[in-house]
Design a protein around this motif. Sequence first.
Motif, mmCIF file in Angstrom:
data_model
loop_
_atom_site.group_PDB
_atom_site.id
_atom_site.type_symbol
_atom_site.label_atom_id
_atom_site.label_comp_id
_atom_site.label_asym_id
_atom_site.label_seq_id
_atom_site.Cartn_x
_atom_site.Cartn_y
_atom_site.Cartn_z
ATOM 1 N N LEU A 163 7.061 8.814 -5.490
ATOM 2 C CA LEU A 163 8.047 8.575 -3.763
ATOM 3 C C LEU A 163 6.902 9.440 -3.242
ATOM 4 N N ILE A 164 6.784 11.113 -3.445
ATOM 5 C CA ILE A 164 5.575 11.898 -2.666
ATOM 6 C C ILE A 164 4.775 10.894 -1.634
ATOM 7 N N ASP A 165 4.686 9.914 -3.544
ATOM 8 C CA ASP A 165 2.868 9.229 -2.694
ATOM 9 C C ASP A 165 3.740 7.754 -1.447
ATOM 10 N N MET A 166 4.512 7.518 -1.932
ATOM 11 C CA MET A 166 5.184 6.519 -0.522
ATOM 12 C C MET A 166 5.556 7.483 1.053
ATOM 13 N N ILE A 167 5.744 8.803 0.425
ATOM 14 C CA ILE A 167 6.168 9.565 1.899
ATOM 15 C C ILE A 167 4.289 9.797 2.164
ATOM 16 N N LYS A 168 3.679 9.651 1.253
ATOM 17 C CA LYS A 168 1.875 9.463 2.144
ATOM 18 C C LYS A 168 1.681 8.229 3.101
ATOM 19 N N ALA A 169 1.941 7.521 1.887
ATOM 20 C CA ALA A 169 1.871 6.321 3.020
ATOM 21 C C ALA A 169 2.543 5.905 4.157
ATOM 22 N N LEU A 170 3.838 6.162 4.049
ATOM 23 C CA LEU A 170 4.655 4.814 5.331
ATOM 24 C C LEU A 170 4.511 6.691 6.941
ATOM 25 N N GLY A 171 4.459 7.944 6.357
ATOM 26 C CA GLY A 171 3.465 8.590 7.494
ATOM 27 C C GLY A 171 2.661 8.872 7.794
ATOM 28 N N ARG A 172 1.699 8.273 7.214
ATOM 29 C CA ARG A 172 -0.286 8.436 7.560
ATOM 30 C C ARG A 172 -0.566 7.711 7.822
ATOM 31 N N MET A 173 -0.542 6.171 6.988
ATOM 32 C CA MET A 173 -1.004 5.215 6.532
ATOM 33 C C MET A 173 -1.310 3.934 7.845
ATOM 34 N N ARG A 190 -2.517 -2.353 7.447
ATOM 35 C CA ARG A 190 -3.383 -1.931 6.234
ATOM 36 C C ARG A 190 -3.712 -1.780 4.530
ATOM 37 N N GLU A 191 -3.480 0.210 5.701
ATOM 38 C CA GLU A 191 -3.881 0.959 4.263
ATOM 39 C C GLU A 191 -2.490 1.240 3.115
ATOM 40 N N LYS A 192 -0.891 0.917 3.819
ATOM 41 C CA LYS A 192 0.282 0.522 3.521
ATOM 42 C C LYS A 192 0.235 -0.196 2.412
ATOM 43 N N LEU A 193 -0.186 -1.540 2.740
ATOM 44 C CA LEU A 193 0.136 -2.710 1.477
ATOM 45 C C LEU A 193 -1.124 -2.539 1.079
ATOM 46 N N ALA A 194 -2.217 -2.215 1.182
ATOM 47 C CA ALA A 194 -2.676 -1.334 0.073
ATOM 48 C C ALA A 194 -2.506 -1.257 -0.912
ATOM 49 N N TYR A 195 -2.128 -0.266 -0.319
ATOM 50 C CA TYR A 195 -1.155 1.149 -1.439
ATOM 51 C C TYR A 195 0.191 0.275 -2.310
ATOM 52 N N GLY A 244 -8.713 13.421 6.583
ATOM 53 C CA GLY A 244 -8.612 14.933 6.997
ATOM 54 C C GLY A 244 -7.189 14.365 8.045
ATOM 55 N N ARG A 245 -6.296 13.186 7.835
ATOM 56 C CA ARG A 245 -4.949 13.217 8.012
ATOM 57 C C ARG A 245 -3.960 14.079 7.400
ATOM 58 N N ARG A 246 -2.799 14.103 7.328
ATOM 59 C CA ARG A 246 -2.282 15.971 6.623
ATOM 60 C C ARG A 246 -0.642 14.652 6.861
ATOM 61 N N GLN A 247 0.165 14.886 5.331
ATOM 62 C CA GLN A 247 1.308 14.668 5.579
ATOM 63 C C GLN A 247 2.233 16.082 4.665
ATOM 64 N N ALA A 280 4.677 16.579 8.872
ATOM 65 C CA ALA A 280 5.482 16.798 7.867
ATOM 66 C C ALA A 280 7.169 14.845 9.057
ATOM 67 N N VAL A 281 6.411 14.606 9.954
ATOM 68 C CA VAL A 281 7.495 13.377 10.305
ATOM 69 C C VAL A 281 6.241 12.285 10.940
ATOM 70 N N GLY A 282 5.643 12.155 10.483
ATOM 71 C CA GLY A 282 4.213 11.188 10.668
ATOM 72 C C GLY A 282 4.220 11.673 12.511
ATOM 73 N N LEU A 283 3.583 11.865 12.840
ATOM 74 C CA LEU A 283 3.786 12.371 14.598
ATOM 75 C C LEU A 283 2.130 12.909 15.205
ATOM 76 N N THR A 284 1.961 12.910 15.840
ATOM 77 C CA THR A 284 0.857 13.802 16.456
ATOM 78 C C THR A 284 1.564 15.129 16.881
ATOM 79 N N ASN A 285 1.144 16.028 16.829
ATOM 80 C CA ASN A 285 1.663 17.596 17.800
ATOM 81 C C ASN A 285 1.834 16.862 19.087
#
Lengths: 245, 245
Positions: A138-148, A151-156, B69-72, B188-193
């Motif tokens: 789930l943590i990995d998924m959060i990374k994908a949803l929040g910051r990818m 294209r990256e989300k689907l690859a993931y 460098g993106r961070r989640q 934390a929420v997948g947005l920019t500052n």
Amino acid sequence: MTENQSCLITRLSHYIELDDVAESLILSLEEEEEEYNKHCDIRPAGSSTKRLFVVKKGWLYSYIDLLDGRRQVVKIHHPGDIIGFPDIALEGAATTLRSAEDVCLCPFPQSKLDRIFTQSPRLTALLFSLAVRDQVMLIDMIKALGRMSAREKLAYLLLSLGSSMRVTNKYYSNKFRMPLSQSEIGDAVGLTNVYVSRTLNSLESDGYIRREGGFIELLRFDDLCGIVDFNDRYSRFDTSWFPQH
Amino acid sequence: MTENQSCLITRLSHYIELDDVAESLILSLEEEEEEYNKHCDIRPAGSSTKRLFVVKKGWLYSYIDLLDGRRQVVKIHHPGDIIGFPDIALEGAATTLRSAEDVCLCPFPQSKLDRIFTQSPRLTALLFSLAVRDQVMLIDMIKALGRMSAREKLAYLLLSLGSSMRVTNKYYSNKFRMPLSQSEIGDAVGLTNVYVSRTLNSLESDGYIRREGGFIELLRFDDLCGIVDFNDRYSRFDTSWFPQH
DNA sequence: CGGGTCGTTGACCGTGATCAAGTAACGTGG
DNA sequence: CCACGTTACTTGATCACGGTCAACGACCCG
């Protein structure tokens, strides 16, 4: 493995050797088997958490709806998975469990978990570890949803589906059947069905994947892994610290 | 509660009564206490998972960096939380643990968990339940990241922070200190500052929140809950099915 | 046949990212 | 005391990723 062997025993003995106590504990959980057609809401959000399930056949997923109908698929379940741990301390299930295709489940009652906790510390440690591994995914998924990107989300998503295929079938994990519609895929990665279609087409024309007859093949596996910094959470499962019995 | 009482015992006795066996098991885990300045990476991703932590003072968070460098930020930790369960079956930690401000932690070794599993089924059930409740909160976060607008995401984050304040302080949970920067909130929420700033201003001018001197106050709590269909996962924690000992 | 779901494609739009500049608060050392 | 650097927050202008709406074709099943 005999035909009528418990699906739970089959699954759990992948990880540790089960002694007689553990085996009988597991068998006591399994006295049922249920079949569902595809696209059934099997256990709605808010309903009792007193039953857990082992997946015997078919894909399912757990989802949540927002108030206005937007939907988020939280977890995709495959044969061998145990469904229901996240909800055991809750009064009602947080998610709805839905079949993606025709499925067969082995339900077992939560009430008997305390016998496992009492009688088999080693089995307890295993269940604990399986639950927290889901948490890491789930943590990995959060990374994908929040910051990818899309294209990256689907690859993931495709890589993580491939890695769960590998658990049961080492050799064909790069080509697998995909019973989810593009709308369901979109609900899993936070995209619309339209953009899933566009992006999968783009991935295909770039040679990353091939789609054919309801199957998806990952062609440039290492390149895909590099794009999204993929970690396979199924490999290297540490059981060394478990109690002996 | 005496001043030098174990922080773990303080925390866990919130949920169940601890017998002598359970108490001594917990005490055996705690022989250390560590302080860290703000903005320290305390346990980097990939490092050993052999130590877990109880938060005694201050806020921390666990994050993952992408390759570019993106961070989640995956989870925000508050006093009383236990940190480290998701990683116990992994060889290296999935996330980096970082202090948001000056903190005090009680580290304890993973290796002693098997004694709990062996000797106190009831305590085992509690730890299991705490771990899976975190899992449900990750699921809620996935819903927010995948399907909510910026405004909804921030409302959701603030509500969940408020509900974790309520655990230790019932009466001031609608106004709390916010040690996270807007960049950290964005991670934390997948947005920019930048967009966090705009959206918080918008929420403030609409009268949903008030910010003042590093504090955030939730003014229209019920309206906020309605916007995002918020569920408080800290209330109603079901311990009734636990083994007796 | 008819009706359903599913995938695809096009045109247009909006949310939130990006880039940049400016302000305020803070601690540091001179 | 000021000069200085750093960090945090704000605001504006512009842009692009992905959403929305709509139409169409393929396929399946009754």
